[in-house]
Design an enzyme around this catalytic site. Structure first.
Site, PDB file in Angstrom:
ATOM      1  N   ASP A   1       0.855  -1.184   0.000  1.00  0.00           N
ATOM      2  CA  ASP A   1       0.000   0.000   0.000  1.00  0.00           C
ATOM      3  C   ASP A   1       0.892   1.235   0.000  1.00  0.00           C
ATOM      4  O   ASP A   1       2.046   1.174   0.461  1.00  0.00           O
ATOM      5  CB  ASP A   1      -0.931   0.031   1.224  1.00  0.00           C
ATOM      6  CG  ASP A   1      -2.165   0.898   0.968  1.00  0.00           C
ATOM      7  OD1 ASP A   1      -3.169   0.357   0.471  1.00  0.00           O
ATOM      8  OD2 ASP A   1      -2.099   2.121   1.213  1.00  0.00           O
TER       9      ASP A   1
ATOM     10  N   CYS B   1     -15.245  -1.137  -4.909  1.00  0.00           N
ATOM     11  CA  CYS B   1     -16.519  -1.029  -4.194  1.00  0.00           C
ATOM     12  C   CYS B   1     -17.340   0.081  -4.848  1.00  0.00           C
ATOM     13  O   CYS B   1     -17.941   0.909  -4.177  1.00  0.00           O
ATOM     14  CB  CYS B   1     -16.316  -0.796  -2.702  1.00  0.00           C
ATOM     15  SG  CYS B   1     -15.295   0.632  -2.283  1.00  0.00           S
TER      16      CYS B   1
END
Length: 404
Positions: A256, A354
Site C-alpha cells: 500500500d 466497491c
C-alpha cells in the site's frame, strides 16, 4: 420516544463538525460516544444512528427546513426538528423547536418525495451520473438501497474457530446471529450491538466485513502454499481473509502507498493469528518492479468512488466530486497497467472495486485487455454486486488469467 437534551446536543455538535468542518462522520461519532460514560447502549445508539440518519438525508431535510449551508446551530435544530417530526417523535417544549410547522413538514416531504434527487437526498450531478451509467430504472433502485442502514456482518476467522463455535459463543453473550446462504464464512447480527468489546473479537475470532466484500478473496482462487500479492491492501480486511483461505501456508505480500494502514494490518494480523503476511509500503516503483512475474495471484482492490458503500459511509455523498471520479479512473487504469506485471505466467489477477459504476469496473477491464500490458491476459469471469439485489454493499470483481 422522549428526547433527552444532552443526547440531542451531542447530535447537533456532531452535525456541525461533519457539515461545516468537513470531518468524517465515523470519526466524529467515535468521539461523540466517548462524551459521557453514564450513557447506556440505547443512548449511544440514539446519538450514532440519529447523526448518521441526518447525514444520510441532509439534502431532503434541509430542503424541507428551508435552510442552506453553511448551517448555523439554529439551522441544524430546524433540520433536527424535521427528522423528529417525520418519525412521529413529539417535540419537547424547548426554544429550539418553537413554531415548528409539523403539518407543513409532512406536506413538503410528500411533495419532494416525488423527485428522486430529493427523495434519495443526493447532489444533482450524482443523480445525473448514476442514471447515465446504470439507466433510470436500475439507478433508482440502487440509490434507494444504498440509503438503507448497513447490516452488521461478521467474517469468521477460520484460522482460530468455526462459524458454529463462534455463533454459539456469541449466543452465550445474548448476541444472536444467523448464517448467510452462499457466504461460507459470514454471520449476520440479528440486532446491532458493539461486538468489538467481546473477547471473541479481542481473541481474533472474527472481523466485521460486509458480505459483498467477503466475495473478493474467494474470487481470487488462492490455495495454501501460493505467493499472493494484495496490491492495495489498506488496513487489510481482504488480506486477512486471504490468509485464512491459505491456512497460513505460503506467502502474502501486502502492499500500500500508506505505511500507517499497513501498520494497522500488522496489528490485526497478530490478533488474527495470521503469520504468512509481509507488509511492504510502496515508497517507489522499485517495490512493484521487484515483484514482476513473481506472484501466483494478485489482488488489485483499486481505489474508487466508493459509491457501492454509501450504506456505511453516507457522508461520502457530500464529499465526492465529479472531478474525483474522472481522476480516480486514470489512477485505476495506471494501477492495472503496472501492477498486473507482478502476475507470473499462468497466474491470475482479480481487479475489484466497491463502486457500482461500469466506467470504474467492466470498462476499465476492457480497456486494460485491449492495451499492450493486457494482451497476455485472458478474461475468465466477472461478478457485479448491486445493493438492491443483495441487500449488501455494491461491488465489482473481475478474474483474469495471464497466459503461458
Amino acid at each position: 420516544m422522549r428526547l433527552h437534551r444532552n443526547l440531542c446536543f451531542s447530535v447537533i455538535d456532531g452535525l456541525t463538525l461533519i457539515f461545516n468542518e468537513g470531518q468524517y462522520a465515523d470519526k466524529v461519532i467515535q468521539q461523540l460516544l466517548k462524551r459521557d460514560k453514564r450513557w447506556g447502549s440505547r443512548d449511544r445508539a440514539f446519538v450514532a444512528e440519529t447523526t448518521y440518519d441526518i447525514v444520510r438525508w441532509k439534502r431532503l431535510y434541509a430542503e424541507i427546513a428551508e435552510v442552506k449551508e453553511p448551517f448555523d446551530r439554529d439551522n441544524l435544530w430546524r433540520i433536527f426538528a424535521v427528522w423528529a417530526t417525520l418519525r412521529g417523535i413529539k417535540l419537547p417544549d424547548w426554544k429550539y423547536f418553537e413554531n415548528t410547522p409539523s403539518r407543513k413538514i409532512k406536506g413538503r416531504f410528500d411533495e419532494l418525495s416525488k423527485i428522486r434527487k430529493f427523495k434519495e437526498s443526493i447532489p444533482d450531478w450524482l443523480d445525473e451520473w448514476g442514471e447515465k451509467e446504470l439507466g433510470k430504472n436500475i439507478w433508482s433502485k440502487e440509490i434507494s438501497a444504498l440509503n438503507e442502514q448497513a447490516e452488521v456482518i461478521l467474517r469468521v476467522n477460520t484460522l482460530k474457530t468455526t462459524k458454529e463455535k463462534l455463533q454459539s459463543e456469541l449466543f452465550d453473550l445474548d448476541i444472536e446471529t444467523k448464517f448467510l446462504p452462499d457466504y461460507p464464512n459470514a454471520l449476520k447480527l440479528k440486532e446491532r450491538t458493539n461486538v468489538f468489546q467481546t473477547d471473541a473479537f479481542k481473541n481474533g475470532y472474527f472481523e466485521v466485513q460486509d458480505a459483498s466484500s467477503q466475495r473478493v478473496a474467494e474470487f481470487l482462487n488462492v490455495e495454501p502454499g501460493m505467493r499472493v500479492v494484495d496490491a492495495c491492501a489498506g488496513a487489510g480486511g481482504k488480506t486477512l481473509h486471504i490468509a485464512s483461505l491459505m491456512e497460513n501456508k505460503g506467502q502474502i505480500i501486502a502492499l500500500d502507498i500508506y505505511a500507517n494502514k499497513l501498520n494497522e494490518l500488522k496489528r490485526r494480523a497478530k490478533r488474527n493469528g495470521a503469520f504468512n503476511i509481509e507488509t511492504r509500503p510502496i515508497e517507489s516503483t522499485k517495490v512493484i518492479k521487484k515483484l514482476y512475474d513473481k506472484a501466483d495471484r494478485v489482488l488489485i482492490d483499486a481505489p474508487c468512488s466508493g459509491l457501492g458503500v454509501l450504506k456505511r459511509n453516507p457522508d461520502a455523498k457530500w464529499k465526492l466530486l465529479p472531478e474525483f471520479i474522472t481522476e480516480i479512473k486514470k489512477t485505476q487504469q495506471d494501477i492495472l497497467q503496472q501492477y498486473s506485471k507482478m502476475v507470473k505466467s499462468g497466474g491470475e489477477l482479480v481487479y475489484a472495486t466497491c463502486s457500482i459504476l461500469p466506467s470504474e469496473n467492466q470498462e476499465q477491464v476492457e480497456k486494460f485487455l485491449a492495451s499492450e500490458s493486457g494482451k497476455d491476459f485472458k478474461f475468465l469471469k466477472d461478478h457485479k454486486v448491486l445493493s438492491h439485489q443483495t441487500g449488501y454493499d455494491g461491488f465489482y470483481m473481475a478474474l483474469l488469467k495471464r497466459q503461458s
